[in-house]
Design a protein around this motif. Sequence first.
Motif, PDB file in Angstrom:
ATOM      1  N   ARG A   1       0.865  -1.181   0.000  1.00  0.00           N
ATOM      2  CA  ARG A   1       0.000   0.000   0.000  1.00  0.00           C
ATOM      3  C   ARG A   1       0.899   1.228   0.000  1.00  0.00           C
ATOM      4  O   ARG A   1       1.830   1.336   0.792  1.00  0.00           O
ATOM      5  CB  ARG A   1      -0.899   0.012   1.227  1.00  0.00           C
TER       6      ARG A   1
ATOM      7  N   VAL B   1       2.198   4.691   0.882  1.00  0.00           N
ATOM      8  CA  VAL B   1       2.038   5.548   2.059  1.00  0.00           C
ATOM      9  C   VAL B   1       2.614   6.940   1.848  1.00  0.00           C
ATOM     10  O   VAL B   1       2.270   7.862   2.579  1.00  0.00           O
ATOM     11  CB  VAL B   1       2.632   4.904   3.338  1.00  0.00           C
TER      12      VAL B   1
ATOM     13  N   GLY C   1      -2.432   5.556  -0.566  1.00  0.00           N
ATOM     14  CA  GLY C   1      -3.570   4.705  -0.248  1.00  0.00           C
ATOM     15  C   GLY C   1      -3.810   3.608  -1.271  1.00  0.00           C
ATOM     16  O   GLY C   1      -4.534   2.655  -1.010  1.00  0.00           O
TER      17      GLY C   1
ATOM     18  N   GLU D   1      -3.395   0.286  -3.387  1.00  0.00           N
ATOM     19  CA  GLU D   1      -2.792  -1.025  -3.164  1.00  0.00           C
ATOM     20  C   GLU D   1      -2.235  -1.524  -4.491  1.00  0.00           C
ATOM     21  O   GLU D   1      -2.932  -1.492  -5.511  1.00  0.00           O
ATOM     22  CB  GLU D   1      -3.794  -2.020  -2.607  1.00  0.00           C
TER      23      GLU D   1
END
Length: 85
Positions: free
Chosen positions: A24, A26, A46, A48
């Motif tokens: 993910r 960040v 955010g 993935e």
Amino acid sequence: MVGVATVRSEAIPLIQAEEGARVRVVALRGGEAFTRRLTELGLNVGSELIVRQRQGSALVVSRDGTRFALGAGMAQRVWVRLSQT
């Protein structure tokens, strides 16, 4: 000794993620143009991603079925955490 939960919570540059890893995003650590370019591609904080392939110093990642090739320089500035799934 560092536990698995601790290791999974640490952010790393995308370039260090293993092939097959689910991560993910960040942080995007680049200038305004870099951040805008990745955001336009759909690679924003955010998101993935799955690391699909390593091709020399480049990576192929996918998000929602779409594949993206990122050079080492770009992948170094995208910081990720391993997903819990």
